[in-house]
Design a protein around this motif. Sequence first.
Motif, PDB file in Angstrom:
ATOM      1  N   GLU A 212      22.233  19.205  -3.295  1.00  0.00           N
ATOM      2  CA  GLU A 212      23.635  19.624  -3.236  1.00  0.00           C
ATOM      3  C   GLU A 212      24.291  19.113  -1.950  1.00  0.00           C
ATOM      4  N   PHE A 213      23.519  19.075  -0.853  1.00  0.00           N
ATOM      5  CA  PHE A 213      24.062  18.495   0.369  1.00  0.00           C
ATOM      6  C   PHE A 213      24.411  17.025   0.138  1.00  0.00           C
ATOM      7  N   GLY A 214      23.523  16.290  -0.525  1.00  0.00           N
ATOM      8  CA  GLY A 214      23.788  14.881  -0.819  1.00  0.00           C
ATOM      9  C   GLY A 214      25.073  14.690  -1.606  1.00  0.00           C
ATOM     10  N   GLU A 215      25.322  15.608  -2.536  1.00  0.00           N
ATOM     11  CA  GLU A 215      26.568  15.542  -3.315  1.00  0.00           C
ATOM     12  C   GLU A 215      27.776  15.807  -2.418  1.00  0.00           C
ATOM     13  N   ALA A 216      27.679  16.820  -1.547  1.00  0.00           N
ATOM     14  CA  ALA A 216      28.778  17.128  -0.623  1.00  0.00           C
ATOM     15  C   ALA A 216      28.989  15.972   0.354  1.00  0.00           C
TER      16      ALA A 216
END
Length: 146
Positions: A40-44
């Motif tokens: 999810e961090f990678g997406e953000a």
Amino acid sequence: MRRTALAIACVFSLLAAPAFAQSEEDVMGQIENLHGMSVEFGEAFGLLQDAFLFGDPTTIADLGVYPLTVEANGEIYDITEPQDLVDNFDYLLTPDTIAALSSQDYADLIVTSDGVGFANGALWMNLICVDDACAQAWWGITRINN
């Protein structure tokens, strides 16, 4: 006495040694180990970088955690809502900060127990828990430092 001098010399030689670059996998592993939700961090990260690249302050503002602390022009501002960041974006983020954030390399992120830093600490994101158990969470911008 000799052992103490040798130990001190070893410590200084370690401190003077060049730092080795970390890989994207290393960074993702650090994020997962310290915070969880690394995917999810990678997406953000992708959303944030695209927003800086394409001049989209609305997406950046939508990722903010409010009140959002922004240090700009020698002052510290508490931005209370996303529209305030959008309306004052050009004043609150310098061109140098925008350029640094838009060219941020994933492998150069700063990962600490306090969050993830971009562009040598110009922007910080943290995992924000929606509930007490942190069963629901999202990555949000918690501070911007110009």
